[in-house]
Design an enzyme around this catalytic site. Structure first.
Site, PDB file in Angstrom:
ATOM      1  N   HIS A 295      32.174  44.606 -40.752  1.00  0.00           N
ATOM      2  CA  HIS A 295      31.202  45.693 -40.582  1.00  0.00           C
ATOM      3  C   HIS A 295      31.903  46.849 -39.877  1.00  0.00           C
ATOM      4  O   HIS A 295      32.423  46.695 -38.771  1.00  0.00           O
ATOM      5  CB  HIS A 295      29.996  45.210 -39.771  1.00  0.00           C
ATOM      6  CG  HIS A 295      29.106  44.296 -40.556  1.00  0.00           C
ATOM      7  ND1 HIS A 295      28.398  43.265 -39.989  1.00  0.00           N
ATOM      8  CD2 HIS A 295      28.798  44.285 -41.889  1.00  0.00           C
ATOM      9  CE1 HIS A 295      27.698  42.648 -40.947  1.00  0.00           C
ATOM     10  NE2 HIS A 295      27.930  43.245 -42.094  1.00  0.00           N
TER      11      HIS A 295
ATOM     12  N   HIS B 246      32.231  39.889 -35.018  1.00  0.00           N
ATOM     13  CA  HIS B 246      31.290  41.010 -35.125  1.00  0.00           C
ATOM     14  C   HIS B 246      30.901  41.503 -33.729  1.00  0.00           C
ATOM     15  O   HIS B 246      31.251  40.917 -32.720  1.00  0.00           O
ATOM     16  CB  HIS B 246      29.999  40.552 -35.814  1.00  0.00           C
ATOM     17  CG  HIS B 246      30.139  40.192 -37.255  1.00  0.00           C
ATOM     18  ND1 HIS B 246      29.519  40.901 -38.242  1.00  0.00           N
ATOM     19  CD2 HIS B 246      30.815  39.186 -37.878  1.00  0.00           C
ATOM     20  CE1 HIS B 246      29.788  40.351 -39.426  1.00  0.00           C
ATOM     21  NE2 HIS B 246      30.579  39.306 -39.233  1.00  0.00           N
TER      22      HIS B 246
ATOM     23  N   ARG C 155      28.186  50.870 -41.723  1.00  0.00           N
ATOM     24  CA  ARG C 155      28.324  49.411 -41.660  1.00  0.00           C
ATOM     25  C   ARG C 155      28.953  48.797 -42.918  1.00  0.00           C
ATOM     26  O   ARG C 155      29.773  47.882 -42.840  1.00  0.00           O
ATOM     27  CB  ARG C 155      26.913  48.815 -41.469  1.00  0.00           C
ATOM     28  CG  ARG C 155      26.768  47.324 -41.694  1.00  0.00           C
ATOM     29  CD  ARG C 155      25.305  46.950 -41.511  1.00  0.00           C
ATOM     30  NE  ARG C 155      24.977  45.604 -41.952  1.00  0.00           N
ATOM     31  CZ  ARG C 155      24.854  44.551 -41.129  1.00  0.00           C
ATOM     32  NH1 ARG C 155      25.119  44.690 -39.854  1.00  0.00           N
ATOM     33  NH2 ARG C 155      24.504  43.376 -41.600  1.00  0.00           N
TER      34      ARG C 155
ATOM     35  N   GLU D 236      29.471  37.337 -32.111  1.00  0.00           N
ATOM     36  CA  GLU D 236      28.914  38.667 -31.869  1.00  0.00           C
ATOM     37  C   GLU D 236      29.337  39.032 -30.449  1.00  0.00           C
ATOM     38  O   GLU D 236      28.853  38.444 -29.487  1.00  0.00           O
ATOM     39  CB  GLU D 236      27.380  38.659 -31.981  1.00  0.00           C
ATOM     40  CG  GLU D 236      26.831  38.311 -33.366  1.00  0.00           C
ATOM     41  CD  GLU D 236      26.898  39.460 -34.358  1.00  0.00           C
ATOM     42  OE1 GLU D 236      27.316  40.576 -33.978  1.00  0.00           O
ATOM     43  OE2 GLU D 236      26.533  39.242 -35.529  1.00  0.00           O
TER      44      GLU D 236
ATOM     45  N   GLU E 245      31.558  48.177 -36.016  1.00  0.00           N
ATOM     46  CA  GLU E 245      31.698  47.232 -34.903  1.00  0.00           C
ATOM     47  C   GLU E 245      33.134  47.296 -34.380  1.00  0.00           C
ATOM     48  O   GLU E 245      33.912  46.362 -34.518  1.00  0.00           O
ATOM     49  CB  GLU E 245      31.285  45.838 -35.384  1.00  0.00           C
ATOM     50  CG  GLU E 245      29.825  45.823 -35.871  1.00  0.00           C
ATOM     51  CD  GLU E 245      29.417  44.589 -36.663  1.00  0.00           C
ATOM     52  OE1 GLU E 245      30.223  43.648 -36.781  1.00  0.00           O
ATOM     53  OE2 GLU E 245      28.274  44.570 -37.164  1.00  0.00           O
TER      54      GLU E 245
HETATM   55 ZN   LIG Z   1      28.436  42.634 -37.998  1.00  0.00          ZN
END
Ligand SMILES: [Zn+2]
Ligand SMILES: *[C@@H]1O[C@H](CO)[C@@H](O)[C@H](O)[C@H]1NC(C)=O
Ligand SMILES: *[C@@H]1O[C@H](CO)[C@@H](O)[C@H](O)[C@H]1NC(C)=O
Ligand SMILES: *[C@@H]1O[C@H](CO)[C@@H](O)[C@H](O)[C@H]1NC(C)=O
Ligand SMILES: *[C@@H]1O[C@H](CO)[C@@H](O)[C@H](O)[C@H]1NC(C)=O
Length: 361
Positions: free
Chosen positions: A92, A223, A152, A297, A95
């Site tokens: 993405h 991410h 993104r 994340e 990020e």
């Molecule tokens: Zn992501």
């Protein structure tokens, strides 16, 4: 003489300053800054040049806009059959802490394996395939200007009746594709593409990993944000056969993370701690039989979101390194120490048999 030599030195200093200014000087590569794609590409080449015995680069695909998708292969050459760990960052675009972490991770293992025998052992038994930026087109686009900063998706055009660009690459994999947590509207942030693997970036990962699916023990995809460690699956009605073990391994990683700067990371499946989704690379990796598959994340929990300030890069990477280190140590030891235990048991059995048979004589 004096004049010309100082002139020469001055020129050297100037050249040095120029490469430092470009952020290309390896010793001075600043891991506490976000870097542009050309800087990251130059850093990859430099890392390979400086560590020719343990680092190589591989181009394993092209993006929609025909950029190379490049990974670093890191490992100590060995005659025994090695296993592997996959890590990708920047699927993405916005990020940015994710590519920063891949770079930090590479720096850190290359720095420590010479003195840390555990990291050395892991590099002897495992090859690390690390993609610092997977969604290269999107990443470049997110660097263009402040209005594209939060891009993104990929940069492929939508279907004929849609003027929006981009597919969510993490909804485009062949894993319950299109079933939950996606949109069929090509303007959506979670548009899953016209079909599974419509995107060349998702295709590239699929082909590379499938060719090595029995070799790869662990699949890590990085991410931000939310401070989570996600285990398969994104579909609420599907559970991984080793869910309990994945949770234990994830919880141990979260504990290691907390030990560095006290940050809390939540562990769970996506529907339990975030939202249901389908077509993610994490789920796909588990579906094809890679036993350990996790999404990280990273920081934060929403205060800065995707625009995590640069002064948080270093601490975020430090704690995430501890989390990843915890996971790969577990995966490594389970695989390789188990093999050693089997060998030892075999020898003991043979020895016992031999002793008992000689005593029979
Ligand atoms: Zn992501
Ligand atoms: C991709 O890599 C090849 C081989 O290194 C190189 O010749 C080519 O210029 C690269 N393409 C782009 C768009 O950077
Ligand atoms: C930012 O870049 C995009 C893509 O090139 C362009 O369409 C847009 O006009 C630019 N916006 C600003 C404020 O410069
Ligand atoms: C585009 O056309 C297809 C086929 O007619 C339709 O299924 C889809 O919903 C349309 N998409 C949009 C965004 O209008
Ligand atoms: C999960 O199973 C329940 C009960 O069978 C069903 O109602 C629900 O629609 C399923 N969820 C998805 C996303 O398929």
């Amino acid at each position: 003489m004096l004049l010309s030599s100082s002139g020469f030195l001055g020129l050297l200093t100037l050249l040095g300053a120029a490469s430092v200014a470009l952020g290309l000087e390896p010793q001075n590569y600043d891991f506490s800054k976000y870097h542009t794609m050309p800087e990251i590409s130059a850093w990859m080449e430099q890392t390979k040049k400086e560590n020719p015995d343990v680092v190589s680069t591989m181009i394993y695909g092209k993006t929609y806009e025909k950029s190379n998708i490049t990974l670093l292969k890191i490992g100590i050459k060995s005659d025994v059959k090695k296993k592997a760990v996959w890590m990708d960052c920047g699927i993405h675009a916005r990020e940015w802490i994710s590519p920063a972490f891949c770079q930090y991770f590479v720096k850190e293992i290359l720095l420590t394996y010479k003195t840390d025998t555990k990291v050395e052992e892991m590099l002897k038994n495992l090859d690390f395939y690390i993609t610092p930026v997977l969604n290269v087109d999107g990443y470049i686009y997110s660097w263009k200007n402040s209005s594209t900063r939060l891009w993104r998706k990929s940069r492929s055009p939508g279907p004929a009746n849609c003027t929006c660009y981009g597919t969510d690459l993490n909804r485009n994999f062949y894993a319950n594709w299109g079933m939950v947590g996606v949109s069929r509207n090509c303007c959506s942030e979670v548009y899953n593409g016209p079909r599974a693997l419509s995107e060349s970036e998702a295709q590239a990962v699929t082909e590379f990993v499938l060719q090595r699916s029995t070799e790869i023990l662990c699949f890590l995809t990085i991410h931000s944000y939310g401070q989570l460690i996600l285990v398969p699956y994104g579909h609420p009605n599907v559970t991984a056969p080793n869910y309990d073990e994945l949770m234990d391994v994830g919880l141990a990683a979260a504990k290691a993370i907390k030990g560095i700067h006290g940050m809390d990371y939540t562990v769970g499946s996506s529907p339990n701690v975030l939202y249901p989704n389908s077509g993610s690379s994490r789920d796909w990796a588990r579906l094809i039989g890679i036993p350990y598959s996790f999404t990280f994340e990273l920081r934060d929990k929403g205060q800065h979101g995707f625009e995590l300030p640069e002064d948080q890069i270093q601490p975020t990477c430090e704690e995430a390194y501890a989390g990843v280190h915890s996971i790969i140590t577990y995966v490594h030891d389970k695989n390789f120490n188990a093999a050693a235990t089997i060998r030892a048991t075999l020898w003991m059995t043979l020895l016992t048999w031999w002793l008992s048979s000689t005593s029979l004589l």
